[in-house]
Scaffold this active site. Structure first.
Site, PDB file in Angstrom:
ATOM      1  N   HIS A 141      92.924  54.944  64.601  1.00  0.00           N
ATOM      2  CA  HIS A 141      92.246  54.410  65.784  1.00  0.00           C
ATOM      3  C   HIS A 141      92.235  55.391  66.954  1.00  0.00           C
ATOM      4  O   HIS A 141      93.122  56.221  67.125  1.00  0.00           O
ATOM      5  CB  HIS A 141      92.908  53.103  66.237  1.00  0.00           C
ATOM      6  CG  HIS A 141      94.343  53.288  66.663  1.00  0.00           C
ATOM      7  ND1 HIS A 141      94.707  53.562  67.966  1.00  0.00           N
ATOM      8  CD2 HIS A 141      95.496  53.266  65.947  1.00  0.00           C
ATOM      9  CE1 HIS A 141      96.021  53.681  68.038  1.00  0.00           C
ATOM     10  NE2 HIS A 141      96.525  53.513  66.831  1.00  0.00           N
ATOM     11  N   HIS A 150      85.702  69.720  60.703  1.00  0.00           N
ATOM     12  CA  HIS A 150      85.797  69.368  59.277  1.00  0.00           C
ATOM     13  C   HIS A 150      87.191  68.794  59.026  1.00  0.00           C
ATOM     14  O   HIS A 150      88.195  69.477  59.237  1.00  0.00           O
ATOM     15  CB  HIS A 150      85.562  70.610  58.419  1.00  0.00           C
ATOM     16  CG  HIS A 150      85.617  70.347  56.937  1.00  0.00           C
ATOM     17  ND1 HIS A 150      85.343  71.326  55.995  1.00  0.00           N
ATOM     18  CD2 HIS A 150      85.894  69.232  56.208  1.00  0.00           C
ATOM     19  CE1 HIS A 150      85.473  70.829  54.777  1.00  0.00           C
ATOM     20  NE2 HIS A 150      85.808  69.548  54.887  1.00  0.00           N
TER      21      HIS A 150
END
Length: 746
Positions: A141, A150
């Protein structure tokens, strides 16, 4: 949680890249019902053997490339190359999200991003543009993942992690909560990252260690780009201007995408010196929170404080000392009960809030395709006006083209008192001309090292300037036990010999009346000078009653403020240029946490305040140093009776008539792009806050102007900053979206 499928306007799509990575993306797209109509590659001969009918990419012939058409996904695994390609394509971009990926409804994912099988993205996470979230990666979260990053297979990012632009988190790497990874970093496979990682660093191992940090190259998104609007300086004024501008364009339809450059010579964006890391985490506001921030921003900030107070207090404990712990203990009940309004909170709390807010909003608007944002860590040294734009010159000799420029460089540099150096160290004296350069923490470390060399010597400290910075320095020197234990006496030097007041005398306050200002209210012919003289007389009367500024500031400000409406435009400008700041210097207030330190030192006989002006530091016969000053009462030069060993300059900033202003401001004045007004600390501007067409000023350099019938003499109060940023953001919005000649994207 829900499984998320790709949603697009078309069921046809194009792929740019023909290697192995593109094969994974192709299968994701085809599973989601897309037809890949074309595949491009800059080196078709090096394509993956499964790729068919590959066409040459745009690099060879950018003009002839079919930019328009079906959306594109840049299927290139190398972050830098993916960023470069996305930068020169003028196409729409699409996302590719595997059907087995689990993505929270509140997560936001930017254009061009790919999310592969088994990946999990938890609530309130923001993923930038053209990012790769690889197979089975887990992103918890409240993460923020920058453009072109990436996150490799099975990498695990805990809550509140930030990953900067272009960074690569390797296979199976683990990042603990609240860690910030800078831009263009490499985190090795299996690395466990336990602390923040600076830009351009490579980290490996468990625990993760930095093995190299390369110098940033002006390339990719750090390359200066042409833009619609360029902000020079990224402090609070520019941050609020950006936020208000985003509010204006939110939900708009069929509008051009705005390209924004944000340039700052410091690495930290969106906070400026007062609210950023250069001031540390444990210096406080000089006013209560309710007087610092107006509604509705106050309510939003308090809600954020309620949700973040635990880690904020932890950071305060780490940065502060005994006084910081005492502040936490004293206000523990109010903090627990979310009663923030009357607290003089650490300024860094607000810095964290505004930084998070601006970054999150910018990412959100980038995802919506309304803006492009380019951060540039460089110093601007010159501007050159062309017919339709400005050439912005950077210190490294590179240039930017920008249609509009917002000059928001903050306050003018510190005025050096003694010698033209930030820090001068002698055998028996350390003189600090700018305690915030490069940052307060390093200055305090330098002071600590200097004092350690004199374990048996009685060290006297002189702080020049009885303002907020002076009080902060006194507070921090007493906050750190290893410093205060070496100090014998603290001395202040200021013209009036008075310190900012903190205690409100409710009984005496009831008996106080600003008679001179009230008498002036009955007159028809009012001048700026007349208001100032009446104000000073009423302040003198308060001094006679031994009533400090904390008790009278509201009464006096209301009284003279009501008279400003009687002034002609010319007289109002005179007040803004000549009298506003002069009155303000006699109305300085401070928090009780600061004045309490002074009271304690007075009780110990360790504090002395001299009324005078700094003249010189002179070396005595016994190799000690003494203060030479112009005594306010006698008008004579005097020498301090006691030696000084640590001198800290807090007298404030230079002015625009002096030679020590930044090169950029010198050039703007020499070219006539900016004209200093009579305040000597601000530039004249028009109602659009322009000093020249499409060159806007915001922040402290607006001093000495009038807007909407209001005089502006000090632009460091949040209420004024928010008001003026509203004015400027509306002008920017009107320019780009109401001027029909400019609606078509260039």
């Amino acid at each position: 949680m829900r499984k998320m499928e790709i949603a697009g306007k078309s069921n046809k799509i194009r792929i740019y890249g023909a290697g192995g990575h593109s094969q994974v993306i192709r299968e994701v797209l085809e599973e989601n019902g897309y037809e890949v109509t074309e595949t491009f590659d800059d080196k078709p001969s090096g394509r993956h053997n499964a790729s068919k009918n590959v066409t040459s990419g745009a690099r060879g012939n950018l003009k002839e490339f079919p930019h328009e058409g079906h959306p594109v996904i840049v299927a290139v695994g190398i972050n830098a190359e993916r960023a470069e390609i996305a930068g020169f394509l003028k196409s729409d971009f699409e996302k590719a999200i595997h059907q087995s990926a689990i993505i929270a409804p509140t997560a936001k994912i930017g254009e061009g991003t790919v999310v592969f099988a088994g990946a999990i993205i938890q609530p309130n996470t923001v993923i930038g543009r053209h990012v790769i979230i690889n197979t089975a990666a887990s992103i918890d979260h409240d993460n923020v993942i920058g453009d072109y990053a990436h996150i490799s297979p099975k990498a695990a990012l805990c809550g509140h992690v930030e990953v900067g632009e272009g960074s690569h988190v390797g296979v199976g790497a683990v990042v603990i909560p609240k860690v910030k990874i800078g831009k263009w970093c490499t985190i090795g496979a299996g690395t466990v990252v336990l602390k923040d990682v600076p830009d351009y660093s490579t980290v490996v191992g468990n625990p993760g260690k930095i093995i190299k940090t390369k110098q940033p190259e002006m390339s990719l998104n750090n390359t200066p780009k042409s833009s619609d609007v360029t902000f020079i300086g990224s402090g609070i004024s520019s941050s609020f201007t950006i936020l208000h501008f985003l509010d204006l364009i939110e939900g708009s339809k069929d509008q051009r995408k705005i390209n924004i450059n944000i340039i700052d010579k410091y690495e930290e964006f969106h906070t400026g010196i007062p609210y950023g890391g250069r001031s540390g985490f444990s210096v406080h506001l000089i006013t209560s929170l309710k007087n610092f921030l107006p509604e509705p921003e106050l309510g939003k900030f308090i809600k954020w404080l309620n949700n973040n107070k635990n880690w904020l207090i932890d950071e305060l404990k780490k940065d502060g000392g005994q006084l910081s712990l005492e502040w936490i203990s004293t206000h523990a009940a109010k903090i627990e009960n979310n009663e923030w309004e009357d607290l003089f909170i650490p300024r860094r709390f607000f810095g964290w809030y505004i930084n998070e807010k601006v970054k999150t909003r910018l990412e959100d608007f980038k995802i919506q395709g309304l803006i492009n944002v380019n951060y540039i860590n460089q110093e601007v040294v010159d501007l050159e006006k062309t017919e339709h734009s400005y050439i912005v010159s950077l210190k490294d000799k590179k240039t930017i083209i920008s249609e509009k420029v917002i000059l928001s460089v903050g306050s003018l540099p510190v005025n050096h008192l003694w010698k033209n150096e930030d820090l001068i160290e002698k055998d028996n004296m350390l003189f600090i001309n700018d305690p915030y350069k490069p940052e307060l923490k390093k200055t305090l470390n330098k002071i600590g090292s200097f004092l350690e060399k004199k374990p048996s010597q009685k060290v006297n400290v002189l702080i020049v300037g009885a303002n907020a910075s002076g009080l902060e320095m006194l507070y921090k020197l007493n906050d750190i036990e290893s410093i205060t234990s070496h100090i014998n006496k603290f001395m202040f030097l200021s013209t009036q010999g008075l310190l900012p007041d903190s205690v409100i005398d409710e009984e005496q306050r009831k008996e106080y009346t600003p008679f001179n200002l009230q008498a002036l209210a009955k007159e028809n012919n009012v001048t700026a000078k007349g208001i100032a003289e009446a104000t000073f007389k009423d302040l003198d009367y308060a001094d006679e009653m031994h009533l400090g500024a904390a008790s009278t500031v509201d009464i006096i400000s209301k009284a003279f403020g009501s008279l400003l409406g009687k002034l002609s435009p010319q007289e109002l400008k005179k007040f803004a240029c000549h009298y506003g700041n002069e009155i303000g210097r006699r109305q300085r207030c401070a928090g009780y946490h600061y004045s309490k330190v002074i009271d304690g030192l007075k009780e110990e006989g360790r504090f002395h305040h001299i009324a005078g002006r700094f003249t010189n530091i002179i070396k005595t016969e016994n190799d000690e140093y003494s203060l030479e000053y112009l005594d306010t009462q006698s008008g004579q030069n005097k020498i301090s009776e006691e030696s000084v060993h640590l001198v800290i300059n807090c007298v404030g900033s230079t002015n625009l008539t002096k030679n020590n202003i930044p090169e950029l401001l010198k050039n703007l004045i020499d070219k006539g792009y900016c004209k200093p007004n009579d305040s000597k600390i601000g530039f004249d501007v028009n109602e659009a806050l322009e000093s020249k067409e499409n060159l806007h000023i915001v922040g402290p350099l607006l001093a000495g102007n009038t807007f909407e019938g209001k005089a502006v003499w000090h632009v460091e109060h949040c209420g004024r900053i928010i008001w003026l940023s509203h004015v400027l953001s509306q002008k920017i919005n009107d320019y780009f979206f109401e001027n029909t000649e400019l609606k078509e994207d260039c």
